[in-house]
Design a protein around this motif. Structure first.
Motif, PDB file in Angstrom:
ATOM      1  N   GLY A 186      30.199 -21.929 -73.593  1.00 60.97           N
ATOM      2  CA  GLY A 186      29.630 -21.857 -72.250  1.00 60.97           C
ATOM      3  C   GLY A 186      28.129 -21.673 -72.234  1.00 60.97           C
ATOM      4  N   GLU A 187      27.461 -21.900 -73.377  1.00 63.05           N
ATOM      5  CA  GLU A 187      26.009 -21.700 -73.442  1.00 63.05           C
ATOM      6  C   GLU A 187      25.232 -22.963 -73.077  1.00 63.05           C
ATOM      7  OE1 GLU A 187      25.338 -18.240 -76.694  1.00 63.05           O
ATOM      8  OE2 GLU A 187      25.678 -20.234 -77.527  1.00 63.05           O
ATOM      9  N   ILE A 188      25.850 -24.123 -73.228  1.00 62.44           N
ATOM     10  CA  ILE A 188      25.237 -25.397 -72.883  1.00 62.44           C
ATOM     11  C   ILE A 188      26.163 -26.108 -71.905  1.00 62.44           C
ATOM     12  CG2 ILE A 188      24.577 -27.687 -73.759  1.00 62.44           C
ATOM     13  CD1 ILE A 188      23.681 -26.420 -76.310  1.00 62.44           C
ATOM     14  N   PRO A 189      25.609 -26.682 -70.831  1.00 60.04           N
ATOM     15  CA  PRO A 189      26.458 -27.443 -69.909  1.00 60.04           C
ATOM     16  C   PRO A 189      27.100 -28.631 -70.630  1.00 60.04           C
ATOM     17  CG  PRO A 189      24.298 -27.023 -68.945  1.00 60.04           C
ATOM     18  CD  PRO A 189      24.214 -26.629 -70.383  1.00 60.04           C
ATOM     19  N   PRO A 190      28.329 -28.987 -70.258  1.00 52.82           N
ATOM     20  CA  PRO A 190      28.993 -30.134 -70.909  1.00 52.82           C
ATOM     21  C   PRO A 190      28.162 -31.410 -70.748  1.00 52.82           C
ATOM     22  CG  PRO A 190      30.554 -28.890 -69.586  1.00 52.82           C
ATOM     23  CD  PRO A 190      29.184 -28.351 -69.245  1.00 52.82           C
ATOM     24  N   LYS A 191      27.725 -31.950 -71.869  1.00 57.08           N
ATOM     25  CA  LYS A 191      26.936 -33.185 -71.902  1.00 57.08           C
ATOM     26  C   LYS A 191      27.347 -33.980 -73.127  1.00 57.08           C
ATOM     27  CE  LYS A 191      22.797 -30.950 -69.926  1.00 57.08           C
ATOM     28  NZ  LYS A 191      21.373 -30.645 -70.151  1.00 57.08           N
TER      29      LYS A 191
ATOM     30  N   LEU B 298      19.610 -27.186 -72.500  1.00 58.19           N
ATOM     31  CA  LEU B 298      20.115 -26.444 -71.347  1.00 58.19           C
ATOM     32  C   LEU B 298      19.877 -27.173 -70.025  1.00 58.19           C
ATOM     33  CD1 LEU B 298      18.864 -22.887 -72.344  1.00 58.19           C
ATOM     34  CD2 LEU B 298      21.239 -23.677 -72.370  1.00 58.19           C
ATOM     35  N   GLY B 299      18.961 -28.131 -70.063  1.00 59.95           N
ATOM     36  CA  GLY B 299      18.647 -28.847 -68.835  1.00 59.95           C
ATOM     37  C   GLY B 299      17.565 -28.189 -68.012  1.00 59.95           C
TER      38      GLY B 299
END
Length: 217
Positions: free
Chosen positions: A149-154, A205-206
């Motif tokens: 859950g540390e990086i958005p799903p990409k 992270l965006g």
């Protein structure tokens, strides 16, 4: 391994070590195969038993350096936070590049399509296999951070393009002889590197936070 094969391998490593030393002294574009043979204490023909050309020597040195880097990154201990593991790998990569500028120059030179088109099939295949291993490591790191859950799903592949572009830029600066810190009043190499680490992390992270010019690692 047969005794003769082990001797062949040891002599090849000696030639690569000797070539690297000569390249550091004289510049890798200026050293000749004859100079390499003389420094290594072997006949010129012996060098060609191991390497078809000087370009094959460049490729072997680039492959050896890249493999040693990958081994280091893969052996690094996992942090409780996968995102911090990514940061640590990036920091380690920058440290390796900064301490081996000649190898960085050779890696960039050997990465050009026109250069690789002149290599034999085995060396071209070795570069491709190594690229796939680096890509697989990146995918594992990113997928772990997404799962935590540390990086958005990409798509890891799309993230890889951005990270690779930043790395290529840093490598090009190192190969050119420095990072241009004196032109930008950057307080230290450590702070510069940490800014780049956080820039890459922000891309994953965006978002793109600004830690400020006086931020310390």
């Amino acid at each position: 391994m047969r005794y003769q094969d082990e001797l062949f391998r040891q002599r090849e490593e000696l030639l690569l070590d000797t070539a690297l030393a000569l390249f550091r002294e004289c510049g890798w574009e200026k050293v000749t195969v004859s100079q390499l043979a003389a420094r290594a204490g072997v006949a010129k023909g012996t060098v060609y038993k191991h390497f078809a050309s000087k370009e094959a020597i460049y490729a072997s040195l680039a492959l050896r350096f890249s493999r040693s880097c990958l081994e280091q990154y893969e052996s690094m201990p996992h942090r409780p936070s996968p995102l911090e593991s990514i940061r640590e790998v990036i920091r380690a990569a920058f440290a390796r590049m900064l301490s081996h500028p000649l190898e960085v120059q050779l890696c960039l030179h050997c990465d050009r399509p026109e250069f690789q088109s002149r290599l034999d099939e085995s060396q071209r295949g070795a570069f491709q296999a190594l690229d796939e291993q680096y890509n697989a490591l990146f995918h594992r790191l990113v997928e772990a951070a997404v799962a935590a859950g540390e990086i958005p799903p990409k798509s890891p592949e799309s993230l890889y393009w951005g990270v690779d572009a930043v790395f290529q830029g840093v490598m090009a600066r190192i190969a050119a002889g420095g990072l241009g810190l004196e032109r930008h009043a950057t307080p230290s190499l450590e702070i510069y590197s940490e800014h780049v680490v956080e820039f890459i992390t922000a891309g994953l992270l965006g978002r793109f936070p600004d830690p400020g010019p006086e931020a310390s690692p």
